[in-house]
Design an enzyme around this catalytic site. Structure first.
Site, short mmCIF file in Angstrom:
data_model
loop_
_atom_site.label_atom_id
_atom_site.label_comp_id
_atom_site.label_asym_id
_atom_site.label_seq_id
_atom_site.Cartn_x
_atom_site.Cartn_y
_atom_site.Cartn_z
N GLY A 1 0.88 -1.18 0.00
CA GLY A 1 0.00 0.00 0.00
C GLY A 1 0.91 1.22 0.00
O GLY A 1 1.80 1.33 0.85
N THR B 1 9.35 -2.70 -6.70
CA THR B 1 8.09 -2.37 -6.02
C THR B 1 8.38 -1.50 -4.78
O THR B 1 9.19 -1.87 -3.95
CB THR B 1 7.37 -3.67 -5.55
N ASP C 1 7.70 4.83 -3.32
CA ASP C 1 7.28 5.09 -1.93
C ASP C 1 8.49 5.41 -1.05
O ASP C 1 8.43 6.30 -0.20
CB ASP C 1 6.53 3.88 -1.37
O1 RIB Z 1 4.06 1.37 -4.69
C1 RIB Z 1 4.01 -0.01 -4.47
C2 RIB Z 1 2.70 -0.37 -3.84
O2 RIB Z 1 1.65 -0.13 -4.76
C3 RIB Z 1 2.57 -1.83 -3.48
O3 RIB Z 1 2.99 -2.09 -2.18
C4 RIB Z 1 1.11 -2.13 -3.73
O4 RIB Z 1 0.43 -2.48 -2.59
C5 RIB Z 1 0.53 -0.89 -4.38
O5 RIB Z 1 -0.17 -0.11 -3.49
#
Ligand code: RIB
Length: 303
Positions: free
Chosen positions: A39, A250, A254
């Site tokens: 998330g 991934t 973030d």
């Molecule tokens: O930015 C990566 C995230 O995008 C993943 O962890 C997934 O859950 C989505 O929200």
């Protein structure tokens, strides 16, 4: 140090690692399967907290094994959870993530309980935003809630960062609520409705965002680094030179956003904050998983 509030989503990431990301209609044999915390908002909160940021997370989750994973994670990382609404009638979201041998991914997310966030929830948790100086959010929560929270954050004099992922429509009048806008190339293309290929395209894209009322634009370019412009100052920064191979990208965005918020919280100047965020994002790609791949402050110093 300034404190940071983050609005966003927690989901359990169901990751499938294989040689390639299957194409439409194809079945492939995968190599590995991992379930971990994800998330975007939650990943950003973990990134910021592991870098010693003072972080409160605002979201909605269910009461199930996935939310238990979230609370364990926040406890370990030191994320403040008083603004997490738990609703036992709802289920905590999940994301399906396909990862290839070069660390590229394809993601489908069902936000679950967080899809049920409403503006009233923001009002109920307004003290969290009021008591923070930096407010960071993305586009995984319902649009009206995201925009409402940005408005409230501005009212309470926060520095606002919007990571527009996944790219979804923003009404033109709302761009002025954004102090720092952090799209990647694909997201920038979505908002401007045109292809961004050359260096000139990137610079023009940033100028167009500034004209919409955004104060500072940061376009992230993956292994090509980032471009920053606020109309007075503009520059490219190269991506951090990795000492290990890329395993999984991934959550790299973030890591970048969470670390950038910490850079601002520590009053770093813009170039320093961006270099720091670049490094943190780079390190995160050398490990598997989203939240699990966020480095701790010491690892960033030692790297
Ligand atoms: O930015 C990566 C995230 O995008 C993943 O962890 C997934 O859950 C989505 O929200």
């Amino acid at each position: 140090m300034k404190s940071i509030s983050i609005l966003g989503v927690f989901v359990a990431d169901l990751c499938f690692i294989g040689d390639k990301i299957p194409s439409k209609g194809q079945t492939i044999l995968g190599k590995k399967h991992v379930v971990g915390p994800g998330g975007k908002g939650s990943n950003q909160a973990i990134a910021a907290s592991r870098l010693n940021g003072e972080v409160s997370f605002i979201t909605k989750v269910g009461k199930d094994s996935h939310s238990e994973m979230a609370f364990n994670l926040y406890k370990e990382a030191g994320v403040k959870t008083h603004s997490i609404i738990q609703d036992e009638k709802l289920f905590t979201g999940v994301a399906g993530i396909m990862i290839d041998k070069d660390g590229n991914n394809a993601i489908s997310i069902v936000s679950g309980a967080a899809e049920h966030l409403v503006s009233e929830d923001i009002d109920n948790k307004i003290e969290t935003i009021k008591n923070s100086e930096i407010f960071l959010t993305q586009m995984e929560t319902p649009d009206e809630v995201t925009i409402y929270a940005l408005k409230k954050a501005k009212e309470h004099k926060c520095i606002t960062i919007l990571n527009p992922a996944p790219a979804r429509k923003i009404d033109e009048g709302n761009f002025k609520l954004i102090d720092f806008f952090t799209p990647n190339e694909t997201e920038a293309e979505f908002y401007l409705n045109k292809k961004i290929k050359t260096v000139e395209d990137i610079k023009n894209a940033a100028d167009e965002f500034l004209k919409k009322g955004i104060k500072n634009v940061i376009i992230t370019l993956g292994e090509k680094g980032i471009y920053f412009s606020n109309g007075k100052e503009n520059f490219f920064l190269e991506a951090y030179k990795l000492k290990q191979a890329v395993v999984d990208t991934t959550g790299a965005g973030d890591a970048f956003n969470g670390a950038f918020a910490v850079g601002l919280a520590n009053d770093l100047d813009i170039k320093e904050a961006l270099s720091f965020a670049n490094k943190v994002a780079g390190i995160s790609t050398t490990r598997l998983g989203a939240a699990s791949s966020m480095p701790f402050a010491k690892e960033v110093t030692d790297n």
